[in-house]
Design a protein around this motif. Structure first.
Motif, PDB file in Angstrom:
ATOM      1  N   SER A 112      76.260  -9.482  14.322  1.00 17.73           N
ATOM      2  CA  SER A 112      77.118 -10.331  15.195  1.00 17.73           C
ATOM      3  C   SER A 112      76.849 -11.800  15.205  1.00 17.73           C
ATOM      4  O   SER A 112      77.589 -12.567  15.578  1.00 17.73           O
ATOM      5  CB  SER A 112      77.310  -9.798  16.480  1.00 17.73           C
ATOM      6  N   ARG A 113      75.465 -11.976  14.592  1.00 18.59           N
ATOM      7  CA  ARG A 113      75.099 -13.387  14.657  1.00 18.59           C
ATOM      8  C   ARG A 113      75.393 -14.072  13.304  1.00 18.59           C
ATOM      9  O   ARG A 113      76.171 -13.618  12.483  1.00 18.59           O
ATOM     10  CB  ARG A 113      73.549 -13.582  14.819  1.00 18.59           C
ATOM     11  N   PRO A 114      75.467 -15.605  13.291  1.00 15.81           N
ATOM     12  CA  PRO A 114      75.956 -16.213  12.263  1.00 15.81           C
ATOM     13  C   PRO A 114      75.280 -15.780  11.019  1.00 15.81           C
ATOM     14  O   PRO A 114      73.854 -15.413  10.838  1.00 15.81           O
ATOM     15  CB  PRO A 114      75.304 -17.863  12.580  1.00 15.81           C
ATOM     16  N   ARG A 115      75.925 -15.712   9.741  1.00 21.40           N
ATOM     17  CA  ARG A 115      75.571 -15.010   8.788  1.00 21.40           C
ATOM     18  C   ARG A 115      74.919 -16.292   7.749  1.00 21.40           C
ATOM     19  O   ARG A 115      75.565 -17.590   7.852  1.00 21.40           O
ATOM     20  CB  ARG A 115      76.777 -14.413   8.107  1.00 21.40           C
ATOM     21  N   GLN A 116      74.037 -15.831   6.844  1.00 20.75           N
ATOM     22  CA  GLN A 116      73.554 -16.786   6.001  1.00 20.75           C
ATOM     23  C   GLN A 116      73.143 -16.063   4.930  1.00 20.75           C
ATOM     24  O   GLN A 116      72.636 -15.097   4.942  1.00 20.75           O
ATOM     25  CB  GLN A 116      72.105 -17.643   6.787  1.00 20.75           C
ATOM     26  N   GLU A 117      73.547 -16.800   3.764  1.00 21.93           N
ATOM     27  CA  GLU A 117      73.163 -16.207   2.360  1.00 21.93           C
ATOM     28  C   GLU A 117      72.057 -17.004   1.385  1.00 21.93           C
ATOM     29  O   GLU A 117      72.280 -18.239   1.390  1.00 21.93           O
ATOM     30  CB  GLU A 117      74.455 -15.866   1.666  1.00 21.93           C
ATOM     31  N   VAL A 118      71.358 -16.439   0.742  1.00 22.04           N
ATOM     32  CA  VAL A 118      70.564 -17.217  -0.335  1.00 22.04           C
ATOM     33  C   VAL A 118      70.202 -16.509  -1.300  1.00 22.04           C
ATOM     34  O   VAL A 118      70.050 -15.145  -1.184  1.00 22.04           O
ATOM     35  CB  VAL A 118      69.035 -17.535   0.483  1.00 22.04           C
ATOM     36  N   THR A 119      70.217 -16.984  -2.473  1.00 21.64           N
ATOM     37  CA  THR A 119      70.171 -16.339  -3.784  1.00 21.64           C
ATOM     38  C   THR A 119      68.569 -16.630  -4.033  1.00 21.64           C
ATOM     39  O   THR A 119      68.031 -17.710  -4.084  1.00 21.64           O
ATOM     40  CB  THR A 119      71.001 -16.897  -4.950  1.00 21.64           C
ATOM     41  N   PHE A 120      67.784 -15.857  -4.322  1.00 20.04           N
ATOM     42  CA  PHE A 120      66.205 -15.943  -4.229  1.00 20.04           C
ATOM     43  C   PHE A 120      65.499 -14.840  -5.189  1.00 20.04           C
ATOM     44  O   PHE A 120      65.768 -13.663  -5.154  1.00 20.04           O
ATOM     45  CB  PHE A 120      65.675 -15.658  -2.839  1.00 20.04           C
ATOM     46  N   THR A 121      64.987 -15.278  -6.103  1.00 22.89           N
ATOM     47  CA  THR A 121      64.005 -14.824  -7.061  1.00 22.89           C
ATOM     48  C   THR A 121      62.736 -14.098  -6.523  1.00 22.89           C
ATOM     49  O   THR A 121      61.974 -15.028  -6.076  1.00 22.89           O
ATOM     50  CB  THR A 121      63.512 -15.384  -8.341  1.00 22.89           C
ATOM     51  N   VAL A 122      62.496 -12.873  -6.142  1.00 21.88           N
ATOM     52  CA  VAL A 122      61.375 -12.454  -5.374  1.00 21.88           C
ATOM     53  C   VAL A 122      60.250 -11.993  -6.726  1.00 21.88           C
ATOM     54  O   VAL A 122      60.826 -11.098  -7.354  1.00 21.88           O
ATOM     55  CB  VAL A 122      61.672 -11.134  -4.377  1.00 21.88           C
ATOM     56  N   GLU A 123      59.144 -12.282  -6.339  1.00 24.44           N
ATOM     57  CA  GLU A 123      58.103 -11.700  -7.439  1.00 24.44           C
ATOM     58  C   GLU A 123      57.173 -11.091  -6.631  1.00 24.44           C
ATOM     59  O   GLU A 123      56.463 -11.831  -5.793  1.00 24.44           O
ATOM     60  CB  GLU A 123      57.742 -12.917  -8.442  1.00 24.44           C
ATOM     61  N   CYS A 124      56.536 -10.156  -7.061  1.00 21.27           N
ATOM     62  CA  CYS A 124      55.178  -9.748  -6.431  1.00 21.27           C
ATOM     63  C   CYS A 124      54.090 -10.501  -6.906  1.00 21.27           C
ATOM     64  O   CYS A 124      54.069 -10.843  -8.191  1.00 21.27           O
ATOM     65  CB  CYS A 124      54.974  -8.332  -7.004  1.00 21.27           C
ATOM     66  N   SER A 125      53.243 -10.693  -6.106  1.00 17.86           N
ATOM     67  CA  SER A 125      52.130 -11.846  -6.540  1.00 17.86           C
ATOM     68  C   SER A 125      51.145 -10.886  -7.397  1.00 17.86           C
ATOM     69  O   SER A 125      50.361 -11.624  -8.169  1.00 17.86           O
ATOM     70  CB  SER A 125      51.337 -12.090  -5.294  1.00 17.86           C
ATOM     71  N   GLY A 126      51.133  -9.757  -7.725  1.00 20.02           N
ATOM     72  CA  GLY A 126      50.264  -8.884  -8.736  1.00 20.02           C
ATOM     73  C   GLY A 126      51.075  -8.852 -10.088  1.00 20.02           C
ATOM     74  O   GLY A 126      50.501  -8.511 -11.067  1.00 20.02           O
ATOM     75  N   ASN A 127      52.329  -9.486 -10.213  1.00 25.22           N
ATOM     76  CA  ASN A 127      53.012  -9.249 -11.611  1.00 25.22           C
ATOM     77  C   ASN A 127      52.341  -9.929 -12.499  1.00 25.22           C
ATOM     78  O   ASN A 127      52.001 -11.362 -12.384  1.00 25.22           O
ATOM     79  CB  ASN A 127      54.282  -9.976 -11.266  1.00 25.22           C
ATOM     80  N   THR A 128      52.174  -9.316 -13.953  1.00 24.41           N
ATOM     81  CA  THR A 128      51.401  -9.813 -15.065  1.00 24.41           C
ATOM     82  C   THR A 128      49.858  -9.877 -14.732  1.00 24.41           C
ATOM     83  O   THR A 128      49.243 -10.173 -15.745  1.00 24.41           O
ATOM     84  CB  THR A 128      51.993 -11.332 -15.611  1.00 24.41           C
ATOM     85  N   GLY A 129      49.401  -9.509 -13.708  1.00 31.00           N
ATOM     86  CA  GLY A 129      48.143  -9.324 -13.377  1.00 31.00           C
ATOM     87  C   GLY A 129      47.486  -8.275 -13.731  1.00 31.00           C
ATOM     88  O   GLY A 129      46.129  -8.089 -13.993  1.00 31.00           O
TER      89      GLY A 129
END
Length: 386
Positions: A112-129
Motif C-alpha cells: 500500500s506504500r509508494p511504489r518504486q521500480e529499478v532495473t538492476f543487474t544482480v551478480e553473485c560476488s563469486g561469479n567467474t571465481g
C-alpha cells in the motif's frame, strides 16, 4: 585499478593494426534481438558440472543470452541455508532495534506504500571465481517500496549506526572454536548506506510476485551492490549500535588481498559489498562466413567496452544505448568479418565514466587476490572457427 584516458584506444601498434581496429568497429544499432539467420557458435571452454546444484540454481548460459531482461524462470538463485516456503497471508516484517517506534508490517501494508521500480543487474560476488561458475548474474525489473521512509518513520535513535537485514532462511553454523548454533541468514550495511533512496523492499520481479527461489515474499534490492547484500526472504530489519559481524560479513564473503606499502606486503581482508566494474563476452554468432561477438558490461557507469581477439589490438565495441537504466548491464557487439579458421580467444574489458578499466588477470588487483570473491578480472573465452 588501471586508468585509461578517455580517448586512448590503442597505445601501440602499426598503422595496419589501427586500420584493422577501425574495420572491426562496424556499428550496429542493437545487440539484441538476434539477426535473422544467425547461428550461435558454442564456446570451447564449457563449464564442468555444477557440484552444488542445491545451492546454485539456474546459472545463466551465456550462449543463450538473447534478451536484455532475464526471465524469472531463467534467473539464477543461491541459497546459503534452506529455501524457505513462506505463507504470504501470515508473513510479517519486523522493524526494531534502536528505534523509537518499532513496528510490524504485513505484505499488504508494504504494497500500500509508494511504489518504486529499478532495473538492476544482480551478480553473485563469486561469479567467474570458480571453475564451474560463470552464470551467477541476471538483469531484472524490481518493484517495491523505498526503504528509507520506513526507517525514518521508525525514528532511528542517535546510537543506531548499522542496519541488519535478517532472512527467514536458516541453518547450522559451526565456528572454528567448535561452537555450533542455529542461525538465520543476515547481512548489514551502515545506516547511511541503508538510507540510500534507491534501496527498495522488493515484492515484484519483472512484473510478477517474487519467485520462491528469489526471495518471496520480500527481499532487499540495493542497486550497485553484489548479490549477497540483497538479502532474500526478509523477516526482520534490525538497527544496531555497533558494526555487525557474522558468517556472511566477517568470516565468509571476505576478500583477501596482498597490498604493497613501501615495499612491505600487507595482507588486507575486506567484506564483500558494492559491485565492481566488469564485462564478459556472451556469445559468438555466425552468418555465412561473417561472425559477430556480443557481450555485456556492468558494475559501474559504463563509458565504453573494448574487445581483443587473440593477441591483437583492443577494438572499440558498439554499446546498445536503447535503454539508459543506471544499474542495468550494457550490451555491446562488434563485427568479426571472415576470421581465420582455427582456435581463437576473445577478451573484453569495460571502462567506466571515470576512466577506470576492468583489470587484466595479471593486474596486481586480481593477481594478488587470494579468494574467489569479487573476481572482476578480464574474461577470456575460447572459440573454434571451422
Amino acid at each position: 585499478m588501471q586508468k585509461i584516458p578517455r580517448r586512448e584506444f590503442i597505445t601501440k601498434g602499426s598503422a595496419a593494426l589501427t586500420g584493422l581496429a577501425a574495420f572491426f568497429a562496424t556499428r550496429h544499432a542493437y545487440a539484441f534481438p538476434s539477426r535473422p539467420g544467425e547461428e550461435v557458435v558454442k564456446w570451447l571452454d564449457q563449464l564442468p558440472p555444477n557440484p552444488v546444484p542445491e545451492v546454485i540454481k539456474n546459472q545463466l548460459v551465456w550462449e543463450d543470452l538473447d534478451s536484455w531482461v532475464t526471465p524469472n524462470d531463467k534467473f539464477f538463485s543461491i541459497a546459503h541455508f534452506n529455501r524457505p516456503v513462506i505463507d504470504a497471508s501470515t508473513w510479517k516484517l519486523e522493524i526494531g532495534g534502536l528505534v523509537k517506534k518499532p513496528t510490524t508490517l504485513t505484505l499488504a501494508d508494504i504494497k500500500s506504500r509508494p511504489r518504486q521500480e529499478v532495473t538492476f543487474t544482480v551478480e553473485c560476488s563469486g561469479n567467474t571465481g570458480l571453475p564451474f561458475f560463470n552464470g551467477g548474474i541476471g538483469n531484472a525489473r524490481w518493484s517495491g517500496t523505498p526503504l528509507a521512509p520506513i526507517l525514518e518513520e521508525a525514528e532511528v535513535l542517535d546510537s543506531g549506526i548499522e542496519v541488519v537485514f535478517w532472512g527467514a532462511d536458516e541453518g547450522e553454523i559451526k565456528r572454528a572454536d567448535d561452537v555450533k548454533f542455529k542461525q538465520n541468514f543476515a547481512r548489514s550495511m551502515s545506516l547511511a548506506e541503508a538510507m540510500d533512496p534507491k534501496n527498495i523492499l522488493c515484492y515484484e520481479m519483472n512484473g510478477t510476485p517474487l519467485p520462491p527461489d528469489n526471495g518471496f515474499p520480500l527481499r532487499l534490492i540495493a542497486p550497485g551492490w553484489y548479490g549477497i547484500a540483497n538479502a532474500k526472504w526478509l523477516k526482520r530489519i534490525d538497527v544496531r549500535g555497533q558494526r555487525f559481524e557474522n558468517q556472511f560479513m566477517g568470516r565468509d564473503y571476505v576478500t583477501l588481498r596482498e597490498e604493497d606499502h613501501n615495499g612491505e606486503t600487507m595482507w588486507v581482508e575486506t567484506s564483500v559489498g558494492r559491485a565492481r566494474l566488469k564485462s564478459a563476452p556472451a556469445r559468438v554468432t555466425r552468418t555465412g562466413n561473417d561472425y559477430r561477438i556480443v557481450g555485456a558490461a556492468w558494475g559501474a557507469p559504463i563509458d565504453r567496452v573494448e574487445v581483443k581477439i587473440d593477441d591483437g589490438p583492443w577494438i572499440p565495441a558498439t554499446i546498445d544505448e536503447a535503454d539508459k537504466a543506471e544499474f542495468a548491464w550494457k550490451m555491446w557487439s562488434i563485427d568479426w568479418p571472415k576470421p581465420a579458421a582455427g582456435e581463437h580467444t576473445v577478451t573484453s574489458r569495460a571502462i567506466d565514466t571515470s576512466g577506470n578499466a576492468q583489470p587484466a588477470m595479471s593486474d596486481p588487483w586480481i593477481a594478488k587476490k587470494h579468494t574467489y570473491w569479487e573476481s572482476n578480472g578480464q574474461v577470456t573465452r575460447r572459440i573454434q572457427i571451422p
